[in-house]
Enzyme design. Structure first.
Site, PDB file in Angstrom:
ATOM      1  N   VAL A  34       0.898  -1.354  -0.025  1.00  0.00           N
ATOM      2  CA  VAL A  34       0.123   0.028  -0.163  1.00  0.00           C
ATOM      3  C   VAL A  34       0.982   1.237  -0.011  1.00  0.00           C
ATOM      4  O   VAL A  34       1.798   1.166   0.706  1.00  0.00           O
ATOM      5  CB  VAL A  34      -0.953   0.163   1.226  1.00  0.00           C
ATOM      6  CG1 VAL A  34      -1.922   1.075   1.263  1.00  0.00           C
ATOM      7  CG2 VAL A  34      -1.695  -1.210   1.440  1.00  0.00           C
TER       8      VAL A  34
ATOM      9  N   GLU B  57       1.647  -0.365 -14.032  1.00  0.00           N
ATOM     10  CA  GLU B  57       0.059  -0.337 -13.860  1.00  0.00           C
ATOM     11  C   GLU B  57      -0.556   0.281 -15.018  1.00  0.00           C
ATOM     12  O   GLU B  57      -0.550   1.397 -15.177  1.00  0.00           O
ATOM     13  CB  GLU B  57       0.127   0.486 -12.663  1.00  0.00           C
ATOM     14  CG  GLU B  57       0.630  -0.032 -11.334  1.00  0.00           C
ATOM     15  CD  GLU B  57      -0.058   0.777 -10.023  1.00  0.00           C
ATOM     16  OE1 GLU B  57      -0.058   0.053  -9.045  1.00  0.00           O
ATOM     17  OE2 GLU B  57      -0.860   1.716 -10.141  1.00  0.00           O
TER      18      GLU B  57
HETATM   19 ZN    ZN Z   1      -4.101   4.128  -9.087  1.00  0.00          ZN
END
Ligand code: ZN
Length: 368
Positions: free
Chosen positions: A274, A337
């Site tokens: 995180v 990502e």
């Molecule tokens: Zn994001």
């Protein structure tokens, strides 16, 4: 000092002096050597004699110092645990890879810590590393209320003006130097947390979904252009506030501590999974996660969907960049990502895309 100690000391000194006198008589030219020897020998003798006579005192002192060092937080844990914001563990997609990397990390740590980590349920670590990106902490992107397609946004009554036909801004490709104070290019990562005094206008996309107000218009333009090309883009998890990010992070730390890790270890592992509160682009409303009609997982597979491909090719025209590209993991410290887009403005996005560089590299080369 008692009489016998004093006597021993005097006898020793006499012995040295007489030995040196004898030596000096034989070797007159080297008499300075004899004198130096006498000084050194007497000094060393006195020094150890003093230590010997104060054994108890020095033992106590040594014990106190050792106790202090062993119980201080600045000593061994900090040196060997390597707590830093820079991720040392490269989180890879394959779980075998993860385990190999964890093992490698453990080897670098001291035996004491090795024992602690071995005690930790390995399934927990595996599970932790499966959630390898900050966006998959919670499946909120699957909640229809936390998603917005172009139609949702229009029906939510967002300013119709931004829906008018507009062509993407023309990029000023001549521009090669960017101002570090430009809000569009603000660099936020683990090494560059959000400044305490950072402020921005928060605008609503739909319902509780918010982001920096200045980004909404280019975002809608992009969605509209994608639709023209037959591609559906669905926005999810745009802005997250500090409380929410902190809550997600602390939950992760608690989970690791429950599994037997110390706070330091739990923190270190949590920061892999995180984003550390205060260093997420979602907190400044400039990052947006995007999915598509038939693919709602935030994973590398998104890159192969029509939407993923369209975005990779066209997002820069609207000022958005794929913030964590493939092949730049070493620099960004974040895995590829393909769904996470960051608004940087058309000029910067064009420079970054044409030069194939990420925001960190852009800052090193184009920002003054
Ligand atoms: Zn994001």
């Amino acid at each position: 000092m008692n009489a016998s100690s004093l006597q021993t000391k005097i006898n020793y000194t006499k012995k040295i002096v007489s030995r040196v006198e004898k030596f000096n008589r034989k070797h007159k030219a080297l008499s300075f050597l004899g004198i130096a020897y006498a000084f050194v020998a007497i000094f060393i003798y006195n020094f150890f004699f003093y230590l010997y006579r104060n054994t108890k005192r020095f033992t106590c002192l040594a014990c106190i110092i050792l106790f202090f060092i062993s119980s201080s937080s600045f000593s061994y844990p900090g040196l060997s645990l390597d707590i830093s914001f820079d991720s040392d563990i490269k989180i890879t997609g394959e779980s075998e890879g993860d385990i190999a990397i964890i093992n490698q990390t453990i080897v670098e740590e001291s035996d004491a810590e090795l024992a602690v980590i071995n005690d930790v349920d390995s399934a927990v670590i595996e599970e932790a590393l499966e959630s390898e990106n900050p966006d998959v902490v919670e499946a909120e992107h699957l909640d229809p209320d936390k998603q917005a397609s172009l139609d949702d946004i229009i029906s939510a009554g967002l300013d119709e003006n931004v829906m008018e036909e507009t062509s993407p801004e023309e990029a000023d490709i001549e521009k090669t130097v960017f101002d570090r104070n430009d809000w569009k290019i603000i660099l936020v990562n683990k090494q560059h947390p959000i400044p305490d005094d950072y402020e921005f206008p928060l605008g609503t996309i739909r319902g509780s979904m918010r982001c920096d107000e200045r980004v909404i218009s280019p975002l809608l333009e992009m969605m509209k252009a994608a639709r023209k090309d037959g591609v559906s883009l669905i926005i999810c998890s745009p802005y997250r506030d500090m409380d929410r990010q902190t809550m997600l992070f602390n939950n992760k730390v608690d989970k690791y501590m429950d599994a037997g890790m110390s706070y330091m270890e739990a923190y270190n592992y949590a920061s892999q999974a995180v984003t550390v509160p205060g260093s997420s682009e979602h907190q400044i409303g400039l990052a947006i996660d995007i999915i598509t009609d038939n693919y709602s997982s935030l994973d590398e597979g998104f890159a192969n969907t029509a939407a993923g491909k369209w975005l990779a090719e066209n997002s820069y025209k609207f000022g958005f960049v794929l913030r964590y590209p493939e092949g730049k993991e070493e620099i960004t410290s974040i895995e590829f990502e393909p769904w996470h887009f960051r608004y940087v403005g058309v000029d910067a996005a064009t420079v970054m895309t044409t030069n194939n560089i990420c925001l960190e590299e852009f800052w090193s080369n184009f920002v003054e």
